[in-house]
Design a protein around this motif. Structure first.
Motif, PDB file in Angstrom:
ATOM      1  N   PHE A  32      48.503  41.840  18.574  1.00  0.00           N
ATOM      2  CA  PHE A  32      49.753  42.228  17.922  1.00  0.00           C
ATOM      3  C   PHE A  32      50.941  41.441  18.442  1.00  0.00           C
ATOM      4  O   PHE A  32      51.807  41.027  17.671  1.00  0.00           O
ATOM      5  N   LEU A  33      51.009  41.210  19.762  1.00  0.00           N
ATOM      6  CA  LEU A  33      52.195  40.585  20.353  1.00  0.00           C
ATOM      7  C   LEU A  33      52.095  39.069  20.469  1.00  0.00           C
ATOM      8  O   LEU A  33      53.109  38.372  20.383  1.00  0.00           O
ATOM      9  N   VAL A  34      50.887  38.533  20.699  1.00  0.00           N
ATOM     10  CA  VAL A  34      50.760  37.085  20.923  1.00  0.00           C
ATOM     11  C   VAL A  34      49.584  36.487  20.149  1.00  0.00           C
ATOM     12  O   VAL A  34      49.015  35.469  20.544  1.00  0.00           O
ATOM     13  N   ALA A  35      49.210  37.111  19.014  1.00  0.00           N
ATOM     14  CA  ALA A  35      48.151  36.601  18.140  1.00  0.00           C
ATOM     15  C   ALA A  35      46.856  36.339  18.900  1.00  0.00           C
ATOM     16  O   ALA A  35      46.135  35.379  18.603  1.00  0.00           O
ATOM     17  N   GLY A  36      46.565  37.185  19.881  1.00  0.00           N
ATOM     18  CA  GLY A  36      45.332  37.052  20.641  1.00  0.00           C
ATOM     19  C   GLY A  36      45.256  35.810  21.517  1.00  0.00           C
ATOM     20  O   GLY A  36      44.198  35.492  22.039  1.00  0.00           O
ATOM     21  N   ARG A  37      46.371  35.105  21.681  1.00  0.00           N
ATOM     22  CA  ARG A  37      46.411  33.835  22.417  1.00  0.00           C
ATOM     23  C   ARG A  37      45.328  32.881  21.884  1.00  0.00           C
ATOM     24  O   ARG A  37      44.593  32.251  22.647  1.00  0.00           O
ATOM     25  N   ARG A  38      45.292  32.740  20.560  1.00  0.00           N
ATOM     26  CA  ARG A  38      44.186  31.990  19.959  1.00  0.00           C
ATOM     27  C   ARG A  38      44.619  30.892  18.998  1.00  0.00           C
ATOM     28  O   ARG A  38      43.808  30.369  18.238  1.00  0.00           O
ATOM     29  N   LEU A  39      45.868  30.506  18.980  1.00  0.00           N
ATOM     30  CA  LEU A  39      46.296  29.490  18.017  1.00  0.00           C
ATOM     31  C   LEU A  39      45.897  28.091  18.473  1.00  0.00           C
ATOM     32  O   LEU A  39      46.104  27.706  19.622  1.00  0.00           O
ATOM     33  N   GLY A  40      45.342  27.326  17.542  1.00  0.00           N
ATOM     34  CA  GLY A  40      45.041  25.931  17.783  1.00  0.00           C
ATOM     35  C   GLY A  40      46.250  25.046  17.515  1.00  0.00           C
ATOM     36  O   GLY A  40      47.327  25.534  17.145  1.00  0.00           O
ATOM     37  N   PRO A  41      46.086  23.728  17.661  1.00  0.00           N
ATOM     38  CA  PRO A  41      47.248  22.829  17.633  1.00  0.00           C
ATOM     39  C   PRO A  41      48.020  22.825  16.326  1.00  0.00           C
ATOM     40  O   PRO A  41      49.253  22.745  16.338  1.00  0.00           O
ATOM     41  N   TRP A  42      47.340  22.898  15.163  1.00  0.00           N
ATOM     42  CA  TRP A  42      48.069  22.782  13.911  1.00  0.00           C
ATOM     43  C   TRP A  42      48.914  24.018  13.638  1.00  0.00           C
ATOM     44  O   TRP A  42      50.098  23.909  13.304  1.00  0.00           O
ATOM     45  N   VAL A 260      54.556  17.927  19.347  1.00  0.00           N
ATOM     46  CA  VAL A 260      54.606  17.591  17.919  1.00  0.00           C
ATOM     47  C   VAL A 260      55.734  18.359  17.232  1.00  0.00           C
ATOM     48  O   VAL A 260      56.504  17.798  16.434  1.00  0.00           O
ATOM     49  N   ALA A 261      55.858  19.655  17.543  1.00  0.00           N
ATOM     50  CA  ALA A 261      56.918  20.474  16.939  1.00  0.00           C
ATOM     51  C   ALA A 261      58.299  19.957  17.330  1.00  0.00           C
ATOM     52  O   ALA A 261      59.214  19.909  16.496  1.00  0.00           O
ATOM     53  N   GLY A 262      58.475  19.575  18.595  1.00  0.00           N
ATOM     54  CA  GLY A 262      59.758  19.045  19.040  1.00  0.00           C
ATOM     55  C   GLY A 262      60.117  17.753  18.327  1.00  0.00           C
ATOM     56  O   GLY A 262      61.280  17.534  17.946  1.00  0.00           O
ATOM     57  N   THR A 263      59.132  16.882  18.139  1.00  0.00           N
ATOM     58  CA  THR A 263      59.366  15.628  17.420  1.00  0.00           C
ATOM     59  C   THR A 263      59.750  15.901  15.970  1.00  0.00           C
ATOM     60  O   THR A 263      60.638  15.243  15.402  1.00  0.00           O
ATOM     61  N   TYR A 264      59.096  16.881  15.364  1.00  0.00           N
ATOM     62  CA  TYR A 264      59.441  17.288  13.995  1.00  0.00           C
ATOM     63  C   TYR A 264      60.896  17.742  13.926  1.00  0.00           C
ATOM     64  O   TYR A 264      61.611  17.433  12.975  1.00  0.00           O
ATOM     65  N   ALA A 485      39.861  30.525  16.799  1.00  0.00           N
ATOM     66  CA  ALA A 485      41.216  30.598  16.238  1.00  0.00           C
ATOM     67  C   ALA A 485      41.153  30.663  14.729  1.00  0.00           C
ATOM     68  O   ALA A 485      40.302  30.060  14.087  1.00  0.00           O
ATOM     69  N   ALA A 486      42.102  31.403  14.166  1.00  0.00           N
ATOM     70  CA  ALA A 486      42.174  31.491  12.702  1.00  0.00           C
ATOM     71  C   ALA A 486      42.966  30.305  12.199  1.00  0.00           C
ATOM     72  O   ALA A 486      44.172  30.321  12.131  1.00  0.00           O
ATOM     73  N   GLU A 487      42.292  29.234  11.856  1.00  0.00           N
ATOM     74  CA  GLU A 487      42.936  27.991  11.436  1.00  0.00           C
ATOM     75  C   GLU A 487      42.592  27.701   9.975  1.00  0.00           C
ATOM     76  O   GLU A 487      41.532  28.104   9.471  1.00  0.00           O
TER      77      GLU A 487
END
Length: 493
Positions: A32-42, A260-264, A485-487
């Motif tokens: 609920f709070l941190v998406a299961g700590r499962r996000l991949g790079p994209w 990548v996000a910072g460059t964007y 991860a749910a990608e």
């Protein structure tokens, strides 16, 4: 405008549908709070870019371009620089801590006692960030549907609060990923080239405007320095940003995905300034620079495309609003309410009940945000107070804890107290929008931290040993098995 309205309504309906999807997935506190700590790079990169690029970056960034030309990019540019610095130098260590809030990190580093005070400061910052974002998207609803201000705030606020409350970080993550795609298409791929072409190209723009519009430092050195202090350093310590770092699957995802996000963000900054400069050529006498975005969208874009770009503006402000809302609720529940009730040392509730508790806090904070947004008039002053308190009160103890092992809990508390009070007093003396409060408040906080840390006993070696273990990625309260991860597509980091 019927086609434009259809595009926007479909976009808003999809946000609510994703909130429902997130509710079915968020079954634990971590989910609920941190998406299961499962996000991949994209997904991590897209959602991180979405949270930092809000209404100020989109509508405000174009407005600064209208007023100052290409140097109007500096505000959003410093946001990108802050995200790059966070990602390259700190995010891997932050992700390995396996905590939920900035205040939990401070308690780990200093051995407790810093959480409630730092939590109050962070809560005030995230609350005002959510309020100002709410007012920003309500303004867009007002322009689109000709609604009264209060009704527009209630409409927009209801949508954001609904999907945030239903699915927590999973809902916010999926909606932010959609918002990132909409912003990229609407602002970078459509509005930017169309605006430049409508203004006659860069050669015509240079001929029509003073040379100051094309000078990189035209906005002024002191203004740029203030942007660095407030936004670059603010990116390093804000709960809304750290909570996204906590969602990364690994420390490498946090580091490189954030880069990548910072460059964007840097590209987005330049795009906004160019769009604003083109608007100055097309509409040289607008009553307000902040009208530039809506004016060029309304008058220069074809039907359908106009709806997508307006949806992109909504996406920008809604992503920031939802991220600030869940950060505000997380701090209020975990750092203030639970500590005041004495629940920090024991688990009095099961995981399912913790999800319920956090969901209730998002709902309560969401209602409070809507009510404050209706009552508040001066958004700029409110946001300035929030950032001044954040940077003046919390920058030194947070970065000091990460970089200087001699820092103590007494030094951290002194830095928060002296820095916060100095900022408040200096704002009363110089004015809320003055630069001096954050300058001198930050120096006072640093002096208090160093002096008090040196004259008090060093942090307990056991506490520092536990801190080093957590920085190395060992320990933490995550008892759940890792899941894929749910990608949108498989990604290997």
């Amino acid at each position: 405008m019927a086609v434009d309205y259809t595009v926007i309504v479909l976009y808003l309906a999809s946000m609510l549908a994703m909130g429902w999807w997130g509710m079915r997935r968020a079954k634990s506190k971590s989910e609920f709070l941190v998406a299961g700590r499962r996000l991949g790079p994209w997904m991590y990169s897209g959602t991180m870019a979405a949270i930092v690029l809000g209404g100020a970056s989109t509508i405000g960034g174009v407005g600064l371009g209208y007023k100052y030309g290409l140097s109007g990019a500096w505000m959003v540019f410093t946001i990108g620089l802050g995200l790059l610095a966070l990602s390259v130098f700190f995010s891997a260590r932050i992700a390995r801590l396996k905590v939920y809030t900035v205040s939990e990190m401070l308690d780990l580093r200093y051995g407790g006692k810093a959480g409630v005070i730092s939590g109050v400061v962070m809560w005030a910052y995230t609350l005002m960030l959510a309020v100002t974002s709410t007012i920003a998207y309500a303004t867009i609803f007002d322009v689109l549907f000709d609604l009264p201000r209060s009704a527009a705030i209630v409409l927009g606020g209801t949508i954001v609060v609904a999907y945030s409350t239903l699915g927590g970080m999973w809902s916010i993550t999926i909606t932010d990923m959609v918002q990132f795609v909409v912003k990229t298409i609407g602002v970078l791929l459509l509005l930017l080239p169309i605006a430049v072409v409508k203004a006659g190209g860069f050669a015509e723009m240079k001929a029509a405007l003073p040379t100051a519009y094309f000078e990189p430092l035209g906005i002024g050195g002191e203004t740029i320095f203030t942007y660095v202090l407030i936004y670059t350093f603010g990116m390093l310590i804000g709960q809304d940003i750290w909570q996204r770092v906590f969602t990364a699957r690994t420390d490498k995802v946090a580091k490189w995905g954030g880069t990548v996000a910072g460059t964007y963000c840097l590209a987005y900054a330049l795009a906004g300034a160019v769009i604003g400069t083109a608007a100055k050529v097309l509409y040289p006498k607008l009553p307000s620079a902040d009208d530039a975005f809506a004016t060029i969208v309304k008058d220069e874009l074809p039907m359908g495309v106009r709806g997508l770009v307006l949806a992109a503006a909504l996406a920008a402000v809604m992503s920031t609003s939802s991220g600030a809302l869940i950060a505000c609720a997380t701090v209020a529940n975990n750092d203030i309410w639970s500590r005041l009730r004495g629940l920090t040392a024991k688990k009095a509730e099961g995981e399912h009940d913790e999800v319920k508790g956090n969901r209730v806090f998002i709902l309560i904070m969401g209602v409070a945000v809507v009510l404050i947004a209706i009552a508040l008039n001066d958004v700029v002053q409110a946001l300035t107070v929030a950032y001044n308190l954040l940077v003046g009160g919390l920058l030194v103890p947070i970065l000091g804890g990460l970089l200087w092992k001699r820092g103590t809990v007494q030094g951290a508390l002194a830095a928060v107290t002296v820095g916060g009070l100095s900022v408040v007093g200096l704002m009363a003396a110089y004015g809320i929008l003055a630069n001096q409060p954050v300058y001198y408040g930050l120096l006072a906080s640093l002096a208090a931290y160093v002096v008090v840390s040196l004259v008090t006993r060093p942090t307990d070696p056991v506490v520092l040993a536990n801190w080093r273990e957590r920085l190395a990625g060992r320990g933490g309260d995550e008892a759940e098995p890792e899941a894929p991860a749910a990608e949108p597509a498989p990604v290997h980091s």
